[in-house]
Design an enzyme around this catalytic site. Structure first.
Site, PDB file in Angstrom:
ATOM      1  N   HIS A 128       3.468  10.016  -1.290  1.00 15.12           N
ATOM      2  CA  HIS A 128       4.376   8.919  -0.948  1.00 15.12           C
ATOM      3  C   HIS A 128       3.717   7.846  -0.089  1.00 15.12           C
ATOM      4  CE1 HIS A 128       8.032  11.784  -1.758  1.00 15.12           C
ATOM      5  NE2 HIS A 128       7.442  11.362  -2.854  1.00 15.12           N
ATOM      6  N   CYS A 139       0.060 -11.415  -1.802  1.00 12.91           N
ATOM      7  CA  CYS A 139      -1.296 -11.302  -2.358  1.00 12.91           C
ATOM      8  C   CYS A 139      -1.683  -9.862  -2.685  1.00 12.91           C
ATOM      9  CB  CYS A 139      -2.318 -11.943  -1.417  1.00 12.91           C
ATOM     10  SG  CYS A 139      -2.485 -11.095   0.160  1.00 12.91           S
TER      11      CYS A 139
HETATM   12  P1  OAD Z   1      13.668  16.922   3.794  1.00 10.67           P
HETATM   13  O1  OAD Z   1      14.095  16.372   5.098  1.00 10.67           O
HETATM   14  O2  OAD Z   1      14.494  16.654   2.600  1.00 10.67           O
HETATM   15  O3  OAD Z   1      13.542  18.516   3.910  1.00 10.67           O
HETATM   16  C1  OAD Z   1      12.907  19.142   4.983  1.00 10.67           C
HETATM   17  C2  OAD Z   1      12.808  20.625   4.668  1.00 10.67           C
HETATM   18  O4  OAD Z   1      12.055  21.236   5.709  1.00 10.67           O
HETATM   19  C3  OAD Z   1      14.140  21.366   4.600  1.00 10.67           C
HETATM   20  O5  OAD Z   1      14.149  22.193   3.432  1.00 10.67           O
HETATM   21  C4  OAD Z   1      14.160  22.207   5.866  1.00 10.67           C
HETATM   22  O6  OAD Z   1      14.837  23.453   5.685  1.00 10.67           O
HETATM   23  C5  OAD Z   1      12.677  22.445   6.085  1.00 10.67           C
HETATM   24  N1  OAD Z   1      12.254  22.682   7.485  1.00 10.67           N
HETATM   25  C6  OAD Z   1      12.720  22.086   8.613  1.00 10.67           C
HETATM   26  N2  OAD Z   1      12.037  22.517   9.696  1.00 10.67           N
HETATM   27  C7  OAD Z   1      11.112  23.400   9.245  1.00 10.67           C
HETATM   28  C8  OAD Z   1      10.093  24.188   9.860  1.00 10.67           C
HETATM   29  N3  OAD Z   1       9.888  24.157  11.170  1.00 10.67           N
HETATM   30  N4  OAD Z   1       9.332  24.979   9.074  1.00 10.67           N
HETATM   31  C9  OAD Z   1       9.538  25.041   7.740  1.00 10.67           C
HETATM   32  N5  OAD Z   1      10.473  24.318   7.090  1.00 10.67           N
HETATM   33  C10 OAD Z   1      11.251  23.511   7.827  1.00 10.67           C
HETATM   34  O7  OAD Z   1      12.146  16.452   3.586  1.00 10.67           O
HETATM   35  P2  OAD Z   1      11.288  16.346   2.234  1.00 10.67           P
HETATM   36  O8  OAD Z   1      11.635  17.433   1.289  1.00 10.67           O
HETATM   37  O9  OAD Z   1       9.881  16.202   2.649  1.00 10.67           O
HETATM   38  O10 OAD Z   1      10.525  10.240   0.629  1.00 10.67           O
HETATM   39  O11 OAD Z   1      11.807  14.974   1.667  1.00 10.67           O
HETATM   40  C11 OAD Z   1      11.224  14.449   0.509  1.00 10.67           C
HETATM   41  C12 OAD Z   1      11.187  12.955   0.558  1.00 10.67           C
HETATM   42  O12 OAD Z   1      12.477  12.418   0.820  1.00 10.67           O
HETATM   43  C13 OAD Z   1      10.344  12.361   1.671  1.00 10.67           C
HETATM   44  O13 OAD Z   1       8.973  12.328   1.366  1.00 10.67           O
HETATM   45  C14 OAD Z   1      10.900  10.985   1.799  1.00 10.67           C
HETATM   46  C15 OAD Z   1      12.356  11.359   1.803  1.00 10.67           C
HETATM   47  O14 OAD Z   1      13.262  10.408   1.602  1.00 10.67           O
HETATM   48  C16 OAD Z   1      10.371   8.916   0.674  1.00 10.67           C
HETATM   49  O15 OAD Z   1      10.501   8.275   1.697  1.00 10.67           O
HETATM   50  C17 OAD Z   1      10.018   8.314  -0.647  1.00 10.67           C
END
Ligand code: OAD
Length: 247
Positions: A128, A139
């Site tokens: 991302h 530009c």
């Molecule tokens: P999310 O915020 O959707 O999910 C975070 C995940 O991390 C959840 O499943 C939690 O249960 C888990 N979690 C939280 N704390 C944790 C810990 N200490 N150890 C292990 N797991 C933990 O984040 P993403 O899945 O990364 O995209 O989100 C995907 C995309 O959505 C991001 O890259 C971003 C967002 O909108 C863009 O901006 C294009």
């Protein structure tokens, strides 16, 4: 769970190809808020409302305020044991001894915070983009800007607005990045899916792609999200505690 950890540790050690996909959860213990769940909101906006070309078109200052807030927050934090464990995993798998047997390690992240690199990972696919990059909407020049901007939204020398060097909802990912990520997933013997809610495509499909190509897929999450058909095993708990135990 000790037996499961031991089993996964042995698989990672022996596998000819290890692929790791990370999401916001891997940085949670550094103090970077995740997108979904508690603490995932900023001024009552959701990521999907701010991280879009339409939001930027409508109100570039608001979108930039959100990114400026996140840049400031990320600049003040440090990698946590989860990031360091993955950097160490890469070093061990890519050590000269392992290289004789041509072992592969690929780290794919959805995070834009750069914390994997800061922790010492060298081969990182940032699906991302990066919050430290900016790109001119006029530009097209891209550069790394770590300093805070004096005024928001920032403007390029050519006069057009600068935008964050990240992928927004509704935008296509770099095709090379997509093909490198899916290629790695298909070649994986072991795939770790760490700290992602697995709802944002195409990253959300990488685990299933690896599994259908024969990989052993392990989810590491405080609340497993992948489910049985994709994950062979789920290690439930904080990444910063579990990943160091896989070394
Ligand atoms: P999310 O915020 O959707 O999910 C975070 C995940 O991390 C959840 O499943 C939690 O249960 C888990 N979690 C939280 N704390 C944790 C810990 N200490 N150890 C292990 N797991 C933990 O984040 P993403 O899945 O990364 O995209 O989100 C995907 C995309 O959505 C991001 O890259 C971003 C967002 O909108 C863009 O901006 C294009």
């Amino acid at each position: 769970m000790n037996d499961e950890i031991e089993h996964v540790r042995a698989l990672v050690k022996e596998a000819a190809s290890v692929v790791v996909l990370t999401g916001a959860g891997v940085s949670a213990e550094s103090g970077v808020p995740t997108f979904r769940g508690a603490g995932g909101l900023w001024r009552n906006f959701r990521a999907e409302e701010l991280a879009t070309p339409e939001a930027f078109e409508k109100d570039p200052k608001l979108v930039w305020e959100w990114y400026a807030w996140r840049r400031e927050l990320i600049a003040a934090v440090e990698p946590n044991p989860a990031h360091y464990a993955l950097a160490e995993m890469e070093k061990r798998i890519q050590s000269p001894r392992s290289q004789k047997s041509q072992k592969k390690f690929t780290l794919i992240t959805q995070n834009v915070d750069g914390l994997h690199t800061l922790a010492g990972s060298s081969n990182v696919i940032e699906m991302h983009g990066s919050i430290w990059k900016v790109r001119c909407t006029g530009c097209g020049i891209e550069s790394v800007e770590r300093e805070a901007f004096d005024t928001l939204p920032p403007v390029c020398a050519c006069g057009a607005l600068l935008r964050p060097g990240v992928v927004w909802f509704g935008e296509s990912l770099d095709p090379d990045v997509v093909s490198a990520s899916f290629g790695a997933a298909r070649e994986a013997i072991v795939m770790l899916v760490v700290g992602t809610s697995s709802v944002v495509q195409p990253a959300a499909s990488l685990g299933a792609e690896a599994r259908s190509a024969g990989a052993y897929v392990v989810e590491v999450n405080i609340e497993p999200a992948l489910g049985g058909p994709v994950a062979n095993a789920a290690l439930t708990g904080p990444a910063g505690e579990l990943l160091p135990r896989l070394l």
